[in-house]
Scaffold this motif. Sequence first.
Motif, short mmCIF file in Angstrom:
data_model
loop_
_atom_site.label_atom_id
_atom_site.label_comp_id
_atom_site.label_asym_id
_atom_site.label_seq_id
_atom_site.Cartn_x
_atom_site.Cartn_y
_atom_site.Cartn_z
N ALA A 163 0.83 -1.12 -0.17
CA ALA A 163 -0.06 0.05 0.00
C ALA A 163 0.95 1.22 -0.05
CB ALA A 163 -0.93 -0.06 1.27
N PRO A 180 2.42 4.90 1.08
CA PRO A 180 2.54 5.35 2.56
C PRO A 180 1.41 6.53 2.99
CG PRO A 180 4.50 6.04 1.26
CD PRO A 180 3.42 5.17 0.44
N GLU A 181 0.88 6.51 4.09
CA GLU A 181 -0.13 7.52 4.48
C GLU A 181 0.77 8.23 5.36
OE1 GLU A 181 -3.78 6.10 5.82
OE2 GLU A 181 -3.49 4.07 4.90
N GLY A 182 0.01 9.76 5.27
CA GLY A 182 0.78 10.57 6.22
C GLY A 182 -0.49 11.52 7.10
N LEU A 183 -0.10 11.94 8.37
CA LEU A 183 -1.00 12.33 9.25
C LEU A 183 -0.43 13.82 9.42
CD1 LEU A 183 -2.32 9.59 11.72
CD2 LEU A 183 -3.52 10.49 9.95
N TRP A 202 4.16 15.95 12.15
CA TRP A 202 3.43 14.61 11.27
C TRP A 202 4.00 13.39 11.55
CZ3 TRP A 202 7.71 11.92 9.11
CH2 TRP A 202 8.71 12.31 9.01
N MET A 260 4.31 9.51 9.48
CA MET A 260 4.08 8.74 8.33
C MET A 260 4.05 7.53 8.56
SD MET A 260 4.13 10.71 5.83
CE MET A 260 4.27 10.04 4.41
N VAL A 282 1.03 0.86 5.76
CA VAL A 282 0.18 -0.07 6.13
C VAL A 282 0.53 -1.26 5.58
CG1 VAL A 282 -2.02 -0.71 5.99
CG2 VAL A 282 -1.66 1.67 6.29
#
Length: 53
Positions: free
Chosen positions: A8, A10-13, A32, A34, A37
């Motif tokens: 998947a 990468p996702e970032g908040l 932040w 990273m 998942v």
Amino acid sequence: MGKPFVEAPPEGLWWADDIQDFIHGNRDKLNWRMMIVFEPGWLTAAMFEGCRR
């Protein structure tokens, strides 16, 4: 291992302690995290631990 999987993206908040910093794009004050998942059904806890070392 012959196991199929799709990595998947990468996702970032992103967040700021003061919302105004977020609104005005004050990047030096942003927080932040990273995340990657990855949880295929065939991965066991023992396999995961073996890869971490």
